[in-house]
Scaffold this motif. Sequence first.
Motif, PDB file in Angstrom:
ATOM      1  N   ALA A 199      35.128   0.587  19.769  1.00 41.36           N
ATOM      2  CA  ALA A 199      36.005   0.915  20.874  1.00 41.36           C
ATOM      3  C   ALA A 199      35.551   0.795  21.990  1.00 41.36           C
ATOM      4  O   ALA A 199      35.941   0.225  23.085  1.00 41.36           O
ATOM      5  CB  ALA A 199      36.634   2.136  20.433  1.00 41.36           C
ATOM      6  N   GLY A 231      41.660   1.385  19.065  1.00 39.86           N
ATOM      7  CA  GLY A 231      41.859   2.484  18.300  1.00 39.86           C
ATOM      8  C   GLY A 231      42.678   2.112  17.049  1.00 39.86           C
ATOM      9  O   GLY A 231      42.054   2.629  15.746  1.00 39.86           O
ATOM     10  N   ALA A 263      40.715   2.420  13.648  1.00 33.24           N
ATOM     11  CA  ALA A 263      40.975   3.499  12.785  1.00 33.24           C
ATOM     12  C   ALA A 263      41.126   3.188  11.183  1.00 33.24           C
ATOM     13  O   ALA A 263      40.716   3.842  10.341  1.00 33.24           O
ATOM     14  CB  ALA A 263      42.139   4.044  13.644  1.00 33.24           C
TER      15      ALA A 263
END
Length: 576
Positions: free
Chosen positions: A222, A251, A255
């Motif tokens: 990121a 993200g 994630a």
Amino acid sequence: MAGPVLVERLLRVANQDQGYATLLAPSLLLLAAAAMQAVAAAANGWLLGSISVDVVRDLRRKLYERLQQMPVAWFDRTPTGAIMTRLMDDVAVVQALASGQALTTLLDVLTALAAATWIISCGWRLACLLAAIVGFYLLIFRAYVRRIHAGALEVRRQLDHVFAQLKQKIDGMHVVRANSGEAAEVAEFSQQLRALHQPRLQVNRLGVAFSSLSTAVGGIGAACVFAVGANEVLAGRLTIGELIAASALAGLLFAPVTRLSELASTYQQAAASFARLSEILDCPLATPPAKANAESAASAALGCIEFEDVQFRYEADRPVLEDVSLRIEPGTRLAVVGPTGSGKTTLTNLLLRFYEPTAGRILLDGQELADAPLADLRRQIGIVPQEPVVFRRTLAENICYGTPGAGPAEIEAASRAALVHELAMSLPDGYDTLVGEGGHPLSQGERQRITLARLFCKNPSVVVLDEATSSLDPACESLVQQALDRLLSGRTTLVIAHRLATVLGADRIIVMDQGRIVQSGSHAELLAQQTGLYRRLYDCQFGSPAPPPSEVVQPLPSAESPALPPAALELGLVSG
């Protein structure tokens, strides 16, 4: 993806400086997207929770259904504790996979793909960066999941061993207490838990290391996306809004990758459990289905049994029966005697189709057993084992087990015939009294009479007695013998016996040795053969020369036999 995309649009509109009114529509859309995501998350949790419970219920039902169809040989080589581990613990691992966030992996993957597509569309530099980060993550994933899977398999194997030992020692708790083995058992169980602890700890450590590395890769990825995107803004190839959207979407991309690593241990344990469960779900049926044109044996059979050149082997190099040919006429009583391991019990296992003959065939009333529907066949055959089996059910349910349609009148009639009615009336709730596991607190003779009542209720045409009275005292044996006399009247009977005193009244006796029938005839005829195996067995059991055959006209009383001479051990008359 609605949030980051709408934020990018909101910033683009704000940069145009057209007044607050132009910001209203993107703001309302952003609020609506947040509300829809909350509702969807709640619905997702409710749905996945229901699915996981349904999956586990159906899987356990299917497993238990398959267990009823598994070959008897599979149960012979698989400890009960290991079966329980599969049915309960392995299915629980599957439930962990089918609940929580596990089934959201597909959604995560699709979201990540969509986010990656949007980021890649922002320029080839960001595309190359994503390819490098994802490639590095795949290398980490491949290195860890193999080790986690191997560790999970070892955990399942250790659990099999622990559960098998636990089941065995709980069943034999009286023996443990009688031999003061409590301390030794605690020490042994502690050792087994230590052996199980190490592979579990290893799997846990691998999962933590994998999760930590994945989190680090996601954070670094990121940050790299933001750095490269900022450079693109400075170069005029991206707007500020696109940079913020790309960073937010990064993200959404990394994630799911982190969550996937956190679930890697669950996935690999589930994969190991699935492999073990497939041993049951994919195992061939115990017996092939009956032929399409097979005749139903719903009506009572006559009870004529024929063995034609039957051979059987548990293993290729281990013959158990060799060329056994035998005919049992309807309504007659045939006794089978011989040393331990001569193949006596195997005859009954083949008759009930627990196993299939390696060669030859078995017929009931002229119909080959392999052609008959299995349920119909077993309805016509009843067995009285040496160790009576009584389930944790009411007395009435134990008696009508195998005859679920039996009414109270039929249950009572069967109980009276088996001399169980007085026992039922002495219990607190009569026939509705719950019998404990293993028949507790009933005596051995009472449990044996309950199994006879079960056969009276079933009303089979053929009865198999496997040393049904050998473990009873003389008083109980007398009661059971009375019930047996009623049960066997007019039925074809196959008596498996070690004690010759229980077979002297048989219509015919066959003697088996090393899988073959070596003698056949009545008691008097066999006793007259001075060098035959039957005469040797008789002399060993009664410890004195046999009386002349002409004097043997009635069965001997069912008193306990005197101590066996050493020769009896050599002939294999004493087992266990």
